[in-house]
Design a protein around this motif. Structure first.
Motif, PDB file in Angstrom:
ATOM      1  N   PRO A 175      -4.793   6.527   2.915  1.00 12.62           N
ATOM      2  CA  PRO A 175      -4.581   5.772   1.665  1.00 12.62           C
ATOM      3  C   PRO A 175      -3.339   6.268   0.937  1.00 12.62           C
ATOM      4  O   PRO A 175      -2.919   7.423   1.113  1.00 12.62           O
ATOM      5  CB  PRO A 175      -5.846   6.078   0.859  1.00 12.62           C
ATOM      6  N   PRO A 176      -2.727   5.422   0.121  1.00 12.78           N
ATOM      7  CA  PRO A 176      -1.570   5.865  -0.665  1.00 12.78           C
ATOM      8  C   PRO A 176      -1.970   6.990  -1.606  1.00 12.78           C
ATOM      9  O   PRO A 176      -3.078   6.997  -2.145  1.00 12.78           O
ATOM     10  CB  PRO A 176      -1.155   4.603  -1.437  1.00 12.78           C
TER      11      PRO A 176
ATOM     12  N   GLY B 199      -3.323  -5.693   0.209  1.00 14.79           N
ATOM     13  CA  GLY B 199      -4.226  -4.571   0.405  1.00 14.79           C
ATOM     14  C   GLY B 199      -5.101  -4.255  -0.786  1.00 14.79           C
ATOM     15  O   GLY B 199      -4.825  -4.648  -1.928  1.00 14.79           O
TER      16      GLY B 199
ATOM     17  N   TYR C 237      -5.803  -1.430  -2.404  1.00 12.94           N
ATOM     18  CA  TYR C 237      -5.346  -0.544  -3.469  1.00 12.94           C
ATOM     19  C   TYR C 237      -4.455  -1.289  -4.460  1.00 12.94           C
ATOM     20  O   TYR C 237      -4.569  -1.128  -5.675  1.00 12.94           O
ATOM     21  CB  TYR C 237      -4.622   0.669  -2.874  1.00 12.94           C
ATOM     22  N   ALA C 238      -3.578  -2.128  -3.932  1.00 17.56           N
ATOM     23  CA  ALA C 238      -2.744  -2.951  -4.812  1.00 17.56           C
ATOM     24  C   ALA C 238      -3.592  -3.976  -5.544  1.00 17.56           C
ATOM     25  O   ALA C 238      -3.348  -4.297  -6.708  1.00 17.56           O
ATOM     26  CB  ALA C 238      -1.650  -3.642  -4.000  1.00 17.56           C
TER      27      ALA C 238
ATOM     28  N   HIS D  87      -3.017  -8.308   4.816  1.00 16.71           N
ATOM     29  CA  HIS D  87      -1.841  -7.577   5.285  1.00 16.71           C
ATOM     30  C   HIS D  87      -1.248  -8.323   6.482  1.00 16.71           C
ATOM     31  O   HIS D  87      -1.986  -8.797   7.353  1.00 16.71           O
ATOM     32  CB  HIS D  87      -2.203  -6.151   5.688  1.00 16.71           C
TER      33      HIS D  87
ATOM     34  N   GLN E 169       0.828  -1.196   0.000  1.00 21.66           N
ATOM     35  CA  GLN E 169       0.000   0.000   0.000  1.00 21.66           C
ATOM     36  C   GLN E 169       0.871   1.259   0.000  1.00 21.66           C
ATOM     37  O   GLN E 169       0.943   1.953  -1.005  1.00 21.66           O
ATOM     38  CB  GLN E 169      -0.933  -0.010   1.215  1.00 21.66           C
TER      39      GLN E 169
ATOM     40  N   PRO F 213       5.357  -0.320  -3.375  1.00 19.43           N
ATOM     41  CA  PRO F 213       4.013  -0.014  -2.884  1.00 19.43           C
ATOM     42  C   PRO F 213       3.243   0.851  -3.874  1.00 19.43           C
ATOM     43  O   PRO F 213       3.823   1.415  -4.808  1.00 19.43           O
ATOM     44  CB  PRO F 213       4.299   0.742  -1.589  1.00 19.43           C
ATOM     45  N   MET F 214       1.951   0.961  -3.670  1.00 18.10           N
ATOM     46  CA  MET F 214       1.139   1.803  -4.550  1.00 18.10           C
ATOM     47  C   MET F 214       1.492   3.277  -4.377  1.00 18.10           C
ATOM     48  O   MET F 214       1.457   4.048  -5.334  1.00 18.10           O
ATOM     49  CB  MET F 214      -0.344   1.577  -4.270  1.00 18.10           C
TER      50      MET F 214
END
Length: 208
Positions: free
Chosen positions: A111-112, A138, A140-141, A172, A44, A86-87
């Motif tokens: 959030p990223p 996660g 988002y990924a 996670h 993330q 990560p994102m």
């Protein structure tokens, strides 16, 4: 030519200031990349500890993730074997972040930032052409790498389907997910032995 392109791209990412005005701390991209890497960890965003130390997953979450993969720290932090992208490359802050310090992390990190994926991700992944297995951590990924949204658990349960495509969604590894692990014992029984075997073959290491 590939090495030159990769080096230039890496330099640009590490000096990126693209969303500096939106971050709680000065930009400090935390990534681990090399064109020879075969395993990709797609998470993330770095937490504040990773930001401070300049290294991702050097905490209890990282210990659990390395245990899931069956690899040591030496292997995990070998960029020629494992890429960590990560994102969001920089610490995004959290809702309690005040006066340059994190007063509490009870709510978890924000959030990223979306700018990283827009600005860098496609070009960067094109340089990681030898990746054979992508670990997706996660929502988002998951949305980016699996092309699907929704609950993470749903995609973790489809582990055999995703593994055939060279990907694997995982919960996670944070201690916050201890309850999830207790509620889903099949994950450790069914998924982890196969994941460790795949990583052992991929990286040609002894499974821990």
């Amino acid at each position: 030519m590939i090495e030159d392109t990769f080096t230039v791209l890496q330099s640009k990412i590490l000096s990126c200031q693209y969303c500096a005005d939106s971050l709680p701390l000065p930009p400090k991209p935390i990534i681990q990349i090399h064109p020879e890497a075969k395993l990709l960890i797609a998470g993330q965003a770095p937490g504040q500890k990773a930001h401070d130390m300049g290294r991702p997953f050097d905490d209890l979450s990282g210990d659990r993730l390395r245990d899931w993969l069956g690899i040591t720290k030496d292997v995990f932090y070998d960029a020629e074997q494992v890429a960590i992208v990560p994102m969001g490359f920089c610490f995004p802050g959290n809702s309690f972040f005040k006066n340059g310090k994190s007063a509490s992390n009870k709510s978890g990190d924000l959030p990223p930032r979306p700018e990283c994926a827009i600005q860098w991700r496609e070009d960067l992944l094109s340089q990681l052409s030898k990746i054979e297995l992508t670990i997706v951590l996660g929502a988002y990924a998951q949305d980016y790498h699996l092309g699907c949204s929704g609950k993470v658990t749903e995609q973790v349960k489809k582990w055999s389907f995703w593994l055939e495509q060279g990907k694997l969604a995982l919960p996670h590894p944070s201690p916050r997910n201890n309850r999830w692990l207790k509620q889903n014992p099949w994950f450790e029984v069914d998924v982890l032995p196969i994941l460790k075997a795949r990583v052992k073959t991929l990286l040609q290491v002894s499974v821990g």
